[in-house]
Design an enzyme around this catalytic site. Structure first.
Site, PDB file in Angstrom:
ATOM      1  N   TYR A   7       0.846  -1.207   0.000  1.00 36.64           N
ATOM      2  CA  TYR A   7       0.000   0.000   0.000  1.00 36.64           C
ATOM      3  C   TYR A   7       0.878   1.254   0.000  1.00 36.64           C
ATOM      4  CZ  TYR A   7      -2.455   3.835   2.313  1.00 36.64           C
ATOM      5  OH  TYR A   7      -2.923   5.068   2.643  1.00 36.64           O
ATOM      6  N   LEU A  44      -7.007   2.416  15.211  1.00 36.16           N
ATOM      7  CA  LEU A  44      -7.261   2.215  16.648  1.00 36.16           C
ATOM      8  C   LEU A  44      -8.583   2.817  17.139  1.00 36.16           C
ATOM      9  CD1 LEU A  44      -6.254   1.235  19.427  1.00 36.16           C
ATOM     10  CD2 LEU A  44      -5.129   3.463  19.692  1.00 36.16           C
TER      11      LEU A  44
END
Ligand code: NAD
Length: 340
Positions: free
Chosen positions: A141, A190
């Site tokens: 990526y 997160l």
């Protein structure tokens, strides 16, 4: 000033559109809705559903609107998936961007702002990470983003395209006004994972390693609020419009917070228990990543204003609570956990 916001139905793109509207620009969203949603597009914003792999759709849209600039956010962004399926990332991120650039050049759109990432740097050799830091992406990526930065540099040299590459660190938070509430569908970052755990959609949060050389053994990251990211896109377009040279800039706060610190704060703010377990380190994770954004301040006058942990968590919790209120009347299978 009409701006083509490619990938504008996504998490960051929706906040960029809001910032553009507020600054007097007219955003037009182009998106295939693969990970974005209609819910993220404000009713007053024009929308063309389309794919950056469809060269005809790109040209048609570019000719229809005669844009003054582009913000390009459309990409797949899951590092682990990119390691399993690099061909998919080559096609969507690299070929898609080359198609978009073709339409941009053919229709003479002068300015191009690109969503890049801290993943271009790989493991930091020093901190804070500034733009001169060597680029050694450790996942595919990150490599696709670095490759696109390279194409932009060459198209700048060969074709005179003026561009701004914005390397985001850890994007987080939601619209503090509560106007944009479309939740990410399969989040990996997160904060949304913490919130899904607080909502009871996940049984527990996994913390990947607590034996790093940091304050409490968990990883330190530099979280940047999407509203701050959005403001940087507006500043980038304004700078290019004034005749500024092309640039590549980090967007972060310069401050780091550990996973456990964020978790404890989230428990305080949500008032809910957030069960967690410590699992092994993930390959490729590094102890501490913190940005230097001194260049963004010098060049664009940009500084983070909403990226303190309190605002990050409160705005995210607000979006999840709004979703909870709406979905209490809907079937349970609209919730991310119910689908998995
Ligand atoms: N979220 C982060 O932490 C982060 C960090 C660094 C960089 N970025 C970059 O920022 C950009 C936006 O990320 P996001 O978090 O908003 O993700 P997102 O998945 O919410 O947004 C991406 C948008 O692009 C659209 N899209 C994807 N492929 C497309 C295609 N082939 N044709 C048309 N539309 C397509 C999706 O439907 C979605 O609306 C991405 O380029 C990403 O790589 C994100």
């Amino acid at each position: 000033m009409r701006i083509w916001v490619v990938g504008g139905a996504g998490y960051i793109g929706s906040h960029v559109c809001k910032a553009l509207r507020r600054a007097g620009f007219e955003p037009v969203v182009f998106d295939n809705l693969s990970t974005g949603s209609r819910e993220n597009i404000a009713p007053e914003t024009l929308f063309r559903e389309g794919d950056i792999l469809d060269t005809q759709a790109l040209l048609k849209t570019a000719r229809e609107f005669r844009f003054d600039g582009v913000v390009h956010l459309a990409a797949l962004k899951a590092p682990e998936e990119s390691m399993r399926n690099p061909e998919l990332y080559s096609r969507n991120n690299i070929i898609g961007t080359l198609n978009l650039l073709q339409a941009v050049l053919e229709t003479g759109i002068p300015h191009f702002v690109f969503s890049s990432t801290a993943a271009v740097y790989g493991t930091p050799e020093y901190l804070p990470v500034d733009e001169k830091h060597p680029t050694h992406p450790e996942n595919y990526y990150g490599y696709t983003k670095l490759a696109i930065e390279g194409f932009l540099e060459w198209y700048g040299r060969l074709k005179g395209l003026k561009y701004g590459c914005l390397r985001y660190f850890n994007a987080a938070g939601y619209d503090p006004d509560g106007e944009i509430q479309g939740l990410e569908q399969h989040p990996v970052n997160l904060l949304p994972v913490v919130m899904e755990t607080a909502m009871g959609w996940r049984p527990k949060l996994q913390i990947f390693g607590d034996d790093y050389p940091t304050r409490d053994g968990t990883c330190v990251r530099d979280y940047i609020h999407v509203t701050d990211l959005a403001a940087a896109h507006v500043a980038a377009l304004e700078d290019l419009r004034k005749g500024g040279e092309s640039f590549t800039l980090n967007l972060g706060t310069g401050f780091g917070i550990t996973v456990k610190e964020m978790l404890h704060k989230a428990q305080e703010i949500t008032g809910r228990p957030i069960p967690f377990e410590i699992t092994g380190r993930r390959p490729g994770d590094t102890a501490t990543v913190i940005a230097s954004s001194a260049e963004a301040k010098a060049r664009l006058g940009w500084v983070a204003r909403h990226s303190d942990p309190d605002t990050l968590l409160r705005s995210t919790w607000k979006a999840y609570q709004a979703h909870e209120a709406v979905s209490s009347n809907r079937s349970r299978d609209r919730h991310p956990l119910a689908r998995s």
